[in-house]
Design a protein around this motif. Structure first.
Motif, short mmCIF file in Angstrom:
data_model
loop_
_atom_site.label_atom_id
_atom_site.label_comp_id
_atom_site.label_asym_id
_atom_site.label_seq_id
_atom_site.Cartn_x
_atom_site.Cartn_y
_atom_site.Cartn_z
N ASP A 46 0.83 -1.21 0.00
CA ASP A 46 0.00 0.00 0.00
C ASP A 46 0.86 1.26 0.00
OD1 ASP A 46 -2.39 -1.41 0.00
OD2 ASP A 46 -2.48 -1.48 2.19
N GLN A 47 1.95 1.24 0.76
CA GLN A 47 2.83 2.40 0.81
C GLN A 47 3.50 2.65 -0.53
OE1 GLN A 47 5.50 1.65 4.05
NE2 GLN A 47 3.92 1.94 5.60
N VAL A 48 3.91 1.59 -1.21
CA VAL A 48 4.54 1.74 -2.52
C VAL A 48 3.53 2.27 -3.53
CG1 VAL A 48 5.54 0.45 -4.44
CG2 VAL A 48 6.33 0.03 -2.13
N MET A 49 2.31 1.77 -3.49
CA MET A 49 1.30 2.24 -4.42
C MET A 49 0.91 3.69 -4.14
SD MET A 49 0.48 0.11 -6.73
CE MET A 49 2.20 -0.27 -6.91
N MET A 50 0.91 4.09 -2.87
CA MET A 50 0.61 5.47 -2.54
C MET A 50 1.74 6.40 -3.00
SD MET A 50 -1.27 4.99 1.14
CE MET A 50 -1.59 6.71 1.45
N GLN A 51 3.00 5.94 -2.92
CA GLN A 51 4.10 6.73 -3.44
C GLN A 51 3.97 6.87 -4.96
OE1 GLN A 51 7.67 4.79 -2.21
NE2 GLN A 51 7.48 5.42 -0.07
N ARG A 52 3.59 5.79 -5.63
CA ARG A 52 3.38 5.83 -7.07
C ARG A 52 2.27 6.82 -7.43
NH1 ARG A 52 -0.64 3.62 -9.66
NH2 ARG A 52 -0.49 3.34 -11.87
N ASP A 53 1.16 6.75 -6.69
CA ASP A 53 0.06 7.67 -6.95
C ASP A 53 0.48 9.12 -6.70
OD1 ASP A 53 -1.56 5.58 -7.65
OD2 ASP A 53 -2.51 5.42 -5.67
N ARG A 54 1.31 9.33 -5.68
CA ARG A 54 1.77 10.70 -5.40
C ARG A 54 2.64 11.21 -6.54
NH1 ARG A 54 3.58 10.85 -0.07
NH2 ARG A 54 1.70 11.97 0.48
N ARG A 55 3.48 10.35 -7.12
CA ARG A 55 4.31 10.78 -8.24
C ARG A 55 3.47 11.03 -9.48
NH1 ARG A 55 8.63 6.32 -8.79
NH2 ARG A 55 6.68 5.43 -9.32
N LEU A 56 2.41 10.27 -9.67
CA LEU A 56 1.56 10.44 -10.86
C LEU A 56 0.64 11.64 -10.76
CD1 LEU A 56 0.48 6.83 -11.81
CD2 LEU A 56 1.72 8.42 -13.22
N THR A 57 0.02 11.84 -9.60
CA THR A 57 -1.03 12.84 -9.49
C THR A 57 -0.70 14.00 -8.56
OG1 THR A 57 -2.10 11.68 -7.67
CG2 THR A 57 -2.79 11.10 -9.90
N GLY A 58 0.26 13.82 -7.65
CA GLY A 58 0.56 14.86 -6.68
C GLY A 58 -0.08 14.61 -5.33
N PHE A 59 -1.03 13.68 -5.25
CA PHE A 59 -1.67 13.30 -3.99
C PHE A 59 -1.39 11.84 -3.70
CE2 PHE A 59 -4.48 16.83 -5.23
CZ PHE A 59 -4.42 17.57 -4.06
N ALA A 60 -1.21 11.52 -2.42
CA ALA A 60 -0.96 10.12 -2.06
C ALA A 60 -2.17 9.24 -2.35
CB ALA A 60 -0.58 10.01 -0.59
N ARG A 61 -3.36 9.80 -2.27
CA ARG A 61 -4.57 9.01 -2.52
C ARG A 61 -5.18 9.33 -3.88
NH1 ARG A 61 -7.39 7.67 2.23
NH2 ARG A 61 -8.82 6.63 0.86
N GLY A 62 -4.48 10.11 -4.70
CA GLY A 62 -5.00 10.48 -5.99
C GLY A 62 -4.90 9.34 -6.99
N THR A 64 -5.56 8.33 -11.32
CA THR A 64 -5.71 8.90 -12.65
C THR A 64 -6.24 7.84 -13.60
OG1 THR A 64 -4.56 10.04 -14.43
CG2 THR A 64 -3.30 8.41 -13.24
N ASP A 65 -6.92 8.29 -14.64
CA ASP A 65 -7.47 7.36 -15.62
C ASP A 65 -6.68 7.37 -16.93
OD1 ASP A 65 -8.13 9.87 -16.40
OD2 ASP A 65 -10.22 9.43 -16.87
N LYS A 66 -5.53 8.03 -16.93
CA LYS A 66 -4.70 8.07 -18.13
C LYS A 66 -4.00 6.72 -18.31
CE LYS A 66 -3.93 12.98 -17.67
NZ LYS A 66 -2.96 14.01 -17.37
N ALA A 67 -4.04 6.19 -19.51
CA ALA A 67 -3.45 4.88 -19.77
C ALA A 67 -1.93 4.93 -19.84
CB ALA A 67 -4.01 4.32 -21.08
N GLU A 68 -1.37 6.08 -20.19
CA GLU A 68 0.07 6.21 -20.32
C GLU A 68 0.61 7.14 -19.25
OE1 GLU A 68 1.07 7.44 -24.21
OE2 GLU A 68 0.00 5.80 -25.18
#
Length: 86
Positions: A46-62, A64-68
């Motif tokens: 969960d922590q790794v996925m939240m870091q990934r989401d933070r890098r993609l969207t700027g929010f830890a819980r954000g 995105t629906d972009k495929a790339e």
């Protein structure tokens, strides 16, 4: 003989300040969490996925629906490489 209300005013003020501070901190945590309730008991995945989401969207819980992924994301890998065999 009753207790004069002036003796209870400091206790009322203290309880009111504790309630206000608790509510304000809860509101700040909610706002910083992307307007979602905080998560508890996170494991490593969960922590790794939240870091990934933070890098993609700027929010830890954000999410995105972009495929790339955006440009430069392929070089921004959070996993550490382990060299076992040489």
């Amino acid at each position: 003989m009753g207790v004069p209300f002036e003796a209870l005013l400091p206790y009322g003020i203290m309880i009111g300040m504790f309630a206000f501070t608790g509510g304000a901190l809860g509101q700040l945590r909610w706002m910083q969490n992307g307007r979602k309730r905080p998560r508890h008991g996170l494991d490593i995945w969960d922590q790794v996925m939240m870091q990934r989401d933070r890098r993609l969207t700027g929010f830890a819980r954000g999410q995105t629906d972009k495929a790339e992924a955006p440009a430069g994301f392929e070089l921004n890998n959070p996993w550490k490489v382990e060299y076992r065999f040489f």
